[in-house]
Design an enzyme around this catalytic site. Structure first.
Site, PDB file in Angstrom:
ATOM      1  N   SER A  91      -6.137  -4.604   1.899  1.00 58.18           N
ATOM      2  CA  SER A  91      -6.668  -5.373   2.638  1.00 58.18           C
ATOM      3  C   SER A  91      -7.983  -4.727   3.315  1.00 58.18           C
ATOM      4  O   SER A  91      -7.979  -3.538   3.785  1.00 58.18           O
ATOM      5  CB  SER A  91      -5.886  -5.655   3.940  1.00 58.18           C
ATOM      6  N   SER A  93      -9.736  -5.855   6.210  1.00 55.44           N
ATOM      7  CA  SER A  93      -9.883  -5.353   7.573  1.00 55.44           C
ATOM      8  C   SER A  93      -8.864  -4.236   7.851  1.00 55.44           C
ATOM      9  O   SER A  93      -9.247  -3.261   9.050  1.00 55.44           O
ATOM     10  CB  SER A  93      -9.432  -6.870   8.101  1.00 55.44           C
TER      11      SER A  93
END
Length: 352
Positions: A91, A93
């Site tokens: 991911s 973020s």
């Protein structure tokens, strides 16, 4: 006397998406790679994820990142990502937030200007470039996963919506990419609930119709993500911007545009011949936050054009805290949790 059960957390956010970084309180997990440790956590200790993403401690819109020792000698730390949909292997973020936490916690000493290090995600080694100014982490650039288009311009009938045209990209998870304008969306904050309801129905329909297989990873589970794409605006010869919104099944619209969603957009723009190596795309969220994806190269893997990319964003530290786990609270389920808590291990020489 029962021990006090607790965890050490650093709450952060990037683009509005809150990542709860677990910095202490978890025993070493079995597994000779971070991927293997993730699989143990998923199969034998999912209570950590549910504790921190459900009431009363959290909400499903958050993410959790557990810091673990790296198994790759090039990495300074490992991390395991947990979300409402499960355990993504990567991911953007969450990587931006974890890299910031590694610097803020002193695992890597801050140095003024740009500095580089590596983290180990379940997907493998991730290279990090961090910009520090006056002791503040101002930007993190992380390598996005190699991304490609699996399906281009497919059609599916979705009850109550109609026929939907979508493409599917892999960028750390499989993403359905849909044109927001064709569905009547401008990608503004007041549309958030309707976007979630629309995406839920589309993802349900796609999951019921077909599955997806990565060219090396094989079956990675049902399609979990949908990315709403706004019109692309060209800012300069090598710079673009587009409003975007990422949905995580079931029911979550991310606060940020997400790193993997941005990587998926780069893969689609390359597939359509609309972007070249060195070009950048800024994705802008419903909350006017953004990430910048840079298309750094492309290679052929079998029938797929695989896009190399980086994602740049900023994470903010919200708090540092001890979480006290009250297993006698009727709202708390400690199943699948206490056996991995260091605070649950009562010294055999102590009364208890």
């Amino acid at each position: 006397m029962r021990p006090e059960l607790k965890l050490q957390l650093m709450d952060t956010h990037a683009g509005g998406d809150v990542s709860r970084i677990v910095t202490g309180g978890i025993c070493p997990l079995p597994g000779d790679t971070v991927r293997a440790q993730m699989e143990y956590l998923r199969d034998k200790a999912d209570g950590l994820r549910t504790l921190l993403l459900e009431e009363p401690y959290g909400i499903p819109e958050m993410s959790v990142d557990l810091l673990v020792p790296a198994t790759d000698p090039e990495a300074v730390a490992g991390y395991i990502i947990m979300e409402v949909m499960g355990y993504p292997i990567y991911s953007g973020s969450n990587t931006i937030c974890t890299a910031t936490a590694v610097l803020e916690s002193g695992i890597v000493a801050k140095r003024e200007g740009w500095q580089s290090f590596a983290l180990e995600a379940p997907a493998g080694l991730v290279h990090i470039d961090a910009l520090v100014r006056d002791g503040v982490v101002e930007a993190i650039t992380c390598g996005g996963l190699p991304s490609y288009i699996d399906t281009y311009q497919a059609s599916i009938h979705v009850p109550s919506i109609g026929d939907i045209t979508y493409s599917v990209a892999y960028s750390g998870g499989f993403y359905a990419l849909v044109d927001a304008t064709s569905l009547g969306f401008s990608l503004t904050l007041d549309e958030e609930r309707k976007l979630s309801e629309c995406a839920y129905q589309i993802v349900e329909a796609i999951q019921a119709e077909r599955g997806f297989s990565h060219y090396t990873l094989g079956d990675v589970g049902p399609l979990p993500f949908l990315h709403f794409m706004g019109p692309v605006e060209q800012l300069s010869d090598h710079s673009y911007r587009s409003r975007s919104a990422t949905y995580v099944h079931p029911g979550v619209i991310c606060r940020s545009t997400t790193g993997t969603g941005t990587s998926a957009r780069l893969a689609l723009m390359n597939y359509e011949g609309k972007i070249n190596p060195g070009d950048r795309l800024e994705t802008v969220s419903l909350r006017e936050t953004g990430f910048i994806g840079e298309f750094t190269g492309v290679r052929q893997e079998g029938k797929h054009q695989v896009v190399e990319n980086t994602i740049t964003g900023k994470s903010y530290v919200l708090n540092r805290a001890d979480i006290i786990i009250n297993c006698d609270d009727p709202m708390v389920d400690c199943g699948g949790l206490t056996h991995i808590l260091t605070s649950a291990r009562v010294d055999e020489n102590q009364p208890g």
